[in-house]
Design a protein around this motif. Structure first.
Motif, mmCIF file in Angstrom:
data_model
loop_
_atom_site.group_PDB
_atom_site.id
_atom_site.type_symbol
_atom_site.label_atom_id
_atom_site.label_comp_id
_atom_site.label_asym_id
_atom_site.label_seq_id
_atom_site.Cartn_x
_atom_site.Cartn_y
_atom_site.Cartn_z
ATOM 1 N N ARG A 51 0.835 -1.197 0.000
ATOM 2 C CA ARG A 51 0.000 0.000 0.000
ATOM 3 C C ARG A 51 0.869 1.246 0.000
ATOM 4 O O ARG A 51 1.974 1.233 0.547
ATOM 5 N N ALA A 102 -6.311 5.909 5.709
ATOM 6 C CA ALA A 102 -5.891 6.081 4.314
ATOM 7 C C ALA A 102 -6.118 7.507 3.846
ATOM 8 O O ALA A 102 -5.286 8.078 3.129
ATOM 9 N N ALA A 106 -3.128 9.947 2.644
ATOM 10 C CA ALA A 106 -3.200 10.519 1.300
ATOM 11 C C ALA A 106 -3.102 12.034 1.339
ATOM 12 O O ALA A 106 -2.414 12.653 0.518
ATOM 13 N N THR A 113 -5.502 8.959 -4.174
ATOM 14 C CA THR A 113 -6.510 7.961 -3.835
ATOM 15 C C THR A 113 -7.863 8.449 -4.338
ATOM 16 O O THR A 113 -8.031 9.621 -4.672
ATOM 17 N N TRP A 138 -9.874 3.903 -2.503
ATOM 18 C CA TRP A 138 -9.157 3.132 -3.515
ATOM 19 C C TRP A 138 -7.768 3.717 -3.690
ATOM 20 O O TRP A 138 -7.614 4.894 -3.986
ATOM 21 N N ASP A 139 -6.745 2.891 -3.467
ATOM 22 C CA ASP A 139 -5.348 3.281 -3.598
ATOM 23 C C ASP A 139 -4.817 2.621 -4.864
ATOM 24 O O ASP A 139 -4.479 1.430 -4.866
#
Length: 374
Positions: A51, A102, A106, A113, A138-139
């Motif tokens: 990730r 996340a 980001a 993302t 969504w990465d």
């Protein structure tokens, strides 16, 4: 024997440190008590998640990016692929750790993302039986990386660059002196200017007093109920981390030609503080499988909840869930406390260990992984 640096432990972190030190022309020796790429520690199991927008800490994103750069360069020389960027989902409620973490990473690290609403998530990934509040991040730069081939490639490249490696050799003592350090084994003693200790679950045995807690963590692989289904292929079922409302969660990724669907359970009670030399390597169907199978049957109705393959592994937790990477003594540098998310960062961590050992300026801030913070 004399060297500039000795690296003890050639799993994920140690093998990368050996490689990055050798790339600088350092006279470096690596010691591993097992074979290279062995299945008895924490750096095996075919694949690991990769990730970029790392929910555990925004400071991990530069390390993930450096890992990707180094593995891409290494692959250009070996012809192998160490990271497949198939994308990854962080799923849960808007305030869940995967989604919130996340988004924070980001924002702070400028990692691209995409937020997915509940309806968008349902449309794109119908394999999930979602709760009404579930959304996702969504990465696109994320995916999977390959465990054993990566460790072996690190060591092979280090040897090509001049490193000396002693596999199947157990370190019995590390004697820190005023002017040098001596690493002792049953067959050889090596005197060096510095030592890097990266022995995973065994780190506290060689460096007493570290607040690390190893735990047994079995790995599991599954298949779709319909053998002809493409729903759980990696291209349709990319890597994910999913947190449920009760705090538990699942992580994993889809299958491909060389591996099956891999899913694990987070948030379940596991025995902590295990002795890695006495790790229970039996599989216990009720204790190991029942809770995970139940979670899968609810989360992914079209995935067979009975595993077709499983094997033991280990995770070594630190008190705050972050690594311990840095200088611990004038002649001692350590790396450990993977806390279940270390492999994806190991090439970048190896670069940091080489920079710290050679007293270069680290390429990113390492204060949040400083082993002296405890």
């Amino acid at each position: 024997m004399r060297a500039d640096v000795v690296v003890v432990g050639l799993g994920a972190f140690g093998s990368a440190a050996l490689w990055r030190l050798a790339s600088r022309g350092v006279n470096v020796v690596g010691i591993e008590r097992q074979g290279i790429g062995h299945p008895f520690g924490s750096s095996h199991g075919t694949t690991r998640l990769f990730r970029v927008a790392c929910m555990e800490h925004p400071g991990l994103t530069p390390i993930a990016r450096r890992s990707l750069e180094l593995w891409t360069q290494l692959g250009e020389g070996t012809g192998e692929v160490y990271v497949r960027q198939t994308g990854s989902l962080n799923v849960g409620g808007p305030k869940s750790s995967p989604v919130r973490g996340a988004r924070q990473a980001a924002a702070e690290a400028a990692a691209p993302t995409t937020d997915l609403t509940h309806d968008e998530l349902v449309e794109r990934f119908p394999q999930y039986d979602l709760a009404a509040e579930d959304v996702a991040v969504w990465d696109s730069g994320a995916g999977i990386c390959y465990a054993e081939p990566t460790v072996r490639a690190h060591v092979a490249e280090a040897q090509r660059l001049g490193a000396t490696v002693f596999p199947h050799t157990m370190v019995t003592a590390i004697d820190l002196g005023r002017d040098e350090v001596t690493v002792r084994t049953p067959t050889i003693s090596i005197t060096a200017d510095q030592v890097v200790v990266a022995t995973g679950a065994w780190l506290s045995k060689l460096v007493p007093g570290l607040p690390l807690s190893p735990r047994r963590t079995p790995l599991f692989w599954f298949q779709a109920k319909d053998p002809a289904s493409e729903a759980f292929r990696l291209s349709n079922f990319p890597s994910f981390i999913w947190e449920f409302a009760d705090g538990r969660g699942l992580w994993g990724h889809g299958s491909d030609e060389d591996f099956l669907v891999k899913v694990g359970l987070d948030g379940a009670e596991r025995e902590r503080g295990v002795d890695p030399d006495e790790l229970d390597r039996y599989i216990h169907p009720r204790e190991d499988i029942a809770e995970l199978s139940e979670a899968i049957s609810h989360a992914f109705p079209d995935l067979d909840p009975e595993p077709v393959k499983l094997m033991p592994c280990m995770v070594t937790d630190s008190p705050d869930g972050q690594f311990l990477v840095g200088r611990y003594d004038e002649r001692l540098v350590i790396a450990g406390g993977d806390s279940g998310h270390g492999f994806k960062h190991c090439a970048g961590v190896g670069e940091l260990l080489a920079q710290i050992t050679t007293k270069e300026t680290p390429y990113t801030d390492v204060s949040f992984v400083d082993p002296l913070r405890f």
